[in-house]
Scaffold this motif. Structure first.
Motif, PDB file in Angstrom:
ATOM      1  N   VAL A   1      -9.702 -10.397   5.319  1.00 49.86           N
ATOM      2  CA  VAL A   1      -9.180 -11.504   4.531  1.00 49.86           C
ATOM      3  C   VAL A   1      -7.977 -11.097   3.684  1.00 49.86           C
ATOM      4  O   VAL A   1      -7.190 -11.939   3.285  1.00 49.86           O
ATOM      5  CB  VAL A   1     -10.306 -12.070   3.627  1.00 49.86           C
ATOM      6  CG1 VAL A   1      -9.807 -13.182   2.735  1.00 49.86           C
ATOM      7  CG2 VAL A   1     -11.466 -12.552   4.483  1.00 49.86           C
ATOM      8  N   TYR A   2      -7.815  -9.847   3.418  1.00 46.43           N
ATOM      9  CA  TYR A   2      -6.743  -9.370   2.553  1.00 46.43           C
ATOM     10  C   TYR A   2      -6.264  -8.020   3.074  1.00 46.43           C
ATOM     11  O   TYR A   2      -6.877  -7.418   3.946  1.00 46.43           O
ATOM     12  CB  TYR A   2      -7.235  -9.225   1.105  1.00 46.43           C
ATOM     13  CG  TYR A   2      -8.229  -8.095   0.948  1.00 46.43           C
ATOM     14  CD1 TYR A   2      -7.818  -6.849   0.485  1.00 46.43           C
ATOM     15  CD2 TYR A   2      -9.569  -8.254   1.309  1.00 46.43           C
ATOM     16  CE1 TYR A   2      -8.716  -5.800   0.381  1.00 46.43           C
ATOM     17  CE2 TYR A   2     -10.466  -7.211   1.207  1.00 46.43           C
ATOM     18  CZ  TYR A   2     -10.037  -5.996   0.746  1.00 46.43           C
ATOM     19  OH  TYR A   2     -10.912  -4.951   0.653  1.00 46.43           O
ATOM     20  N   ASP A   3      -5.158  -7.541   2.532  1.00 46.85           N
ATOM     21  CA  ASP A   3      -4.644  -6.204   2.840  1.00 46.85           C
ATOM     22  C   ASP A   3      -4.846  -5.316   1.619  1.00 46.85           C
ATOM     23  O   ASP A   3      -4.604  -5.744   0.490  1.00 46.85           O
ATOM     24  CB  ASP A   3      -3.152  -6.249   3.174  1.00 46.85           C
ATOM     25  CG  ASP A   3      -2.855  -6.930   4.493  1.00 46.85           C
ATOM     26  OD1 ASP A   3      -3.752  -6.981   5.355  1.00 46.85           O
ATOM     27  OD2 ASP A   3      -1.720  -7.409   4.665  1.00 46.85           O
ATOM     28  N   HIS A   4      -5.269  -4.076   1.860  1.00 47.39           N
ATOM     29  CA  HIS A   4      -5.416  -3.106   0.778  1.00 47.39           C
ATOM     30  C   HIS A   4      -4.222  -2.164   0.831  1.00 47.39           C
ATOM     31  O   HIS A   4      -3.889  -1.637   1.887  1.00 47.39           O
ATOM     32  CB  HIS A   4      -6.722  -2.325   0.907  1.00 47.39           C
ATOM     33  CG  HIS A   4      -6.930  -1.366  -0.213  1.00 47.39           C
ATOM     34  ND1 HIS A   4      -7.142  -1.791  -1.506  1.00 47.39           N
ATOM     35  CD2 HIS A   4      -6.912  -0.017  -0.249  1.00 47.39           C
ATOM     36  CE1 HIS A   4      -7.258  -0.728  -2.293  1.00 47.39           C
ATOM     37  NE2 HIS A   4      -7.122   0.358  -1.554  1.00 47.39           N
ATOM     38  N   HIS A   5      -3.559  -1.942  -0.303  1.00 46.11           N
ATOM     39  CA  HIS A   5      -2.340  -1.146  -0.386  1.00 46.11           C
ATOM     40  C   HIS A   5      -2.594   0.195  -1.072  1.00 46.11           C
ATOM     41  O   HIS A   5      -3.366   0.260  -2.025  1.00 46.11           O
ATOM     42  CB  HIS A   5      -1.270  -1.898  -1.180  1.00 46.11           C
ATOM     43  CG  HIS A   5      -0.838  -3.174  -0.544  1.00 46.11           C
ATOM     44  ND1 HIS A   5      -1.647  -4.291  -0.480  1.00 46.11           N
ATOM     45  CD2 HIS A   5       0.309  -3.515   0.070  1.00 46.11           C
ATOM     46  CE1 HIS A   5      -1.007  -5.256   0.142  1.00 46.11           C
ATOM     47  NE2 HIS A   5       0.186  -4.817   0.484  1.00 46.11           N
ATOM     48  N   ALA A   6      -1.884   1.225  -0.592  1.00 47.68           N
ATOM     49  CA  ALA A   6      -1.993   2.564  -1.178  1.00 47.68           C
ATOM     50  C   ALA A   6      -0.649   3.281  -1.042  1.00 47.68           C
ATOM     51  O   ALA A   6       0.189   2.905  -0.221  1.00 47.68           O
ATOM     52  CB  ALA A   6      -3.092   3.360  -0.474  1.00 47.68           C
ATOM     53  N   ILE A   7      -0.481   4.304  -1.829  1.00 48.63           N
ATOM     54  CA  ILE A   7       0.687   5.194  -1.715  1.00 48.63           C
ATOM     55  C   ILE A   7       0.232   6.426  -0.950  1.00 48.63           C
ATOM     56  O   ILE A   7      -0.798   7.030  -1.289  1.00 48.63           O
ATOM     57  CB  ILE A   7       1.210   5.626  -3.114  1.00 48.63           C
ATOM     58  CG1 ILE A   7       1.799   4.432  -3.878  1.00 48.63           C
ATOM     59  CG2 ILE A   7       2.216   6.758  -3.003  1.00 48.63           C
ATOM     60  CD1 ILE A   7       3.124   3.929  -3.355  1.00 48.63           C
ATOM     61  N   TYR A   8       0.999   6.801   0.081  1.00 49.71           N
ATOM     62  CA  TYR A   8       0.666   8.011   0.821  1.00 49.71           C
ATOM     63  C   TYR A   8       1.158   9.214   0.023  1.00 49.71           C
ATOM     64  O   TYR A   8       2.334   9.311  -0.331  1.00 49.71           O
ATOM     65  CB  TYR A   8       1.285   8.011   2.218  1.00 49.71           C
ATOM     66  CG  TYR A   8       0.861   9.202   3.028  1.00 49.71           C
ATOM     67  CD1 TYR A   8      -0.469   9.360   3.410  1.00 49.71           C
ATOM     68  CD2 TYR A   8       1.775  10.191   3.380  1.00 49.71           C
ATOM     69  CE1 TYR A   8      -0.882  10.462   4.126  1.00 49.71           C
ATOM     70  CE2 TYR A   8       1.374  11.300   4.108  1.00 49.71           C
ATOM     71  CZ  TYR A   8       0.045  11.431   4.472  1.00 49.71           C
ATOM     72  OH  TYR A   8      -0.363  12.546   5.180  1.00 49.71           O
ATOM     73  N   LYS A   9       0.236  10.120  -0.290  1.00 50.42           N
ATOM     74  CA  LYS A   9       0.557  11.309  -1.082  1.00 50.42           C
ATOM     75  C   LYS A   9       0.998  12.475  -0.195  1.00 50.42           C
ATOM     76  O   LYS A   9       1.809  13.299  -0.583  1.00 50.42           O
ATOM     77  CB  LYS A   9      -0.661  11.724  -1.911  1.00 50.42           C
ATOM     78  CG  LYS A   9      -0.416  12.941  -2.765  1.00 50.42           C
ATOM     79  CD  LYS A   9      -1.645  13.315  -3.573  1.00 50.42           C
ATOM     80  CE  LYS A   9      -1.372  14.594  -4.355  1.00 50.42           C
ATOM     81  NZ  LYS A   9      -2.516  14.978  -5.160  1.00 50.42           N
TER      82      LYS A   9
ATOM     83  N   ILE B   1      -3.195   7.371  -2.742  1.00 48.97           N
ATOM     84  CA  ILE B   1      -3.517   7.021  -4.122  1.00 48.97           C
ATOM     85  C   ILE B   1      -3.523   5.497  -4.172  1.00 48.97           C
ATOM     86  O   ILE B   1      -2.578   4.849  -3.715  1.00 48.97           O
ATOM     87  CB  ILE B   1      -2.495   7.614  -5.116  1.00 48.97           C
ATOM     88  CG1 ILE B   1      -2.443   9.148  -4.965  1.00 48.97           C
ATOM     89  CG2 ILE B   1      -2.853   7.213  -6.548  1.00 48.97           C
ATOM     90  CD1 ILE B   1      -1.331   9.813  -5.760  1.00 48.97           C
ATOM     91  N   HIS B   2      -4.613   4.943  -4.720  1.00 46.40           N
ATOM     92  CA  HIS B   2      -4.776   3.485  -4.686  1.00 46.40           C
ATOM     93  C   HIS B   2      -5.649   3.000  -5.831  1.00 46.40           C
ATOM     94  O   HIS B   2      -6.329   3.776  -6.483  1.00 46.40           O
ATOM     95  CB  HIS B   2      -5.390   3.062  -3.337  1.00 46.40           C
ATOM     96  CG  HIS B   2      -6.758   3.620  -3.089  1.00 46.40           C
ATOM     97  ND1 HIS B   2      -7.829   2.826  -2.768  1.00 46.40           N
ATOM     98  CD2 HIS B   2      -7.253   4.894  -3.130  1.00 46.40           C
ATOM     99  CE1 HIS B   2      -8.909   3.579  -2.598  1.00 46.40           C
ATOM    100  NE2 HIS B   2      -8.582   4.828  -2.819  1.00 46.40           N
TER     101      HIS B   2
END
Length: 183
Positions: free
Chosen positions: A30-38, A44-45
């Protein structure tokens, strides 16, 4: 047999191409989960207290209607654990054309500085997408949050219009009945 790679194969190819500071989007139902690739398979999220970024996180901390919840914090996690069987993609292109990204080392530094901080969660303007955009661009934006707010507003507007129409119809019928009885 399909020529399409499995989700795991797709994600492995993506992981092999990711660079530190890239935005990774995990496509949930239903949604997208976002993170920064370390780097080194780590992201990191913003996640729930238990590290979950799936429905358990949003069932306990989702704060629609603008109410801020304190049950999420910034965490470092393993790419595969955060993916949790969902397809992932690099999402830099969405805003890189609008804003210049920070240098990768500065993106990682901004994200790492917030690890462990309980920053709360708000569906519209303080979510995992705003976190990654703040780190990468210095901008707190969430297209997903804007869409959710638009849908909520449209839904409320529809209900208000429907109720107004019902009241109008009721009042109109009462006037007609009243006119019939007075004639």
């Amino acid at each position: 047999m399909s020529d399409q790679p499995s989700i795991r194969e797709h994600n492995q190819r993506l992981l092999d191409k990711l660079e530190p500071g890239d935005i990774v989007v995990f496509e949930r139902r239903v949604y997208d989960h976002h993170a920064i690739y370390k780097g080194d398979g780590k992201v990191i999220h913003r996640a729930g207290d238990d590290g979950a970024s799936g429905w358990s996180h949003h069932n306990s901390t989702c704060s629609g209607y603008g109410v801020l919840s304190d049950k999420s914090k910034i965490q470092e996690g393993d790419f595969w654990k955060v993916a949790n069987g969902c397809r992932a993609r690099n999402n830099n292109a969405e805003l890189d054309c609008k804003y210049p990204p920070r240098e990768p080392k500065d993106i990682i530094k901004a994200a790492e500085a917030r690890i462990g901080k309980r920053e709360g969660f708000n569906l519209f303007n303080n979510n995992c997408e705003t976190f990654v955009n703040e780190c990468r661009y210095g901008k707190s934006e969430s297209a997903q949050g804007d869409l959710a707010e638009l849908c909520l507003t449209a839904g409320v507007t529809t209900v208000v219009v429907w109720v107004a129409a019902l009241i109008g119809r009721f009042v109109s019928r009462n006037r007609i009945e009243k006119n019939k009885t007075t004639q």
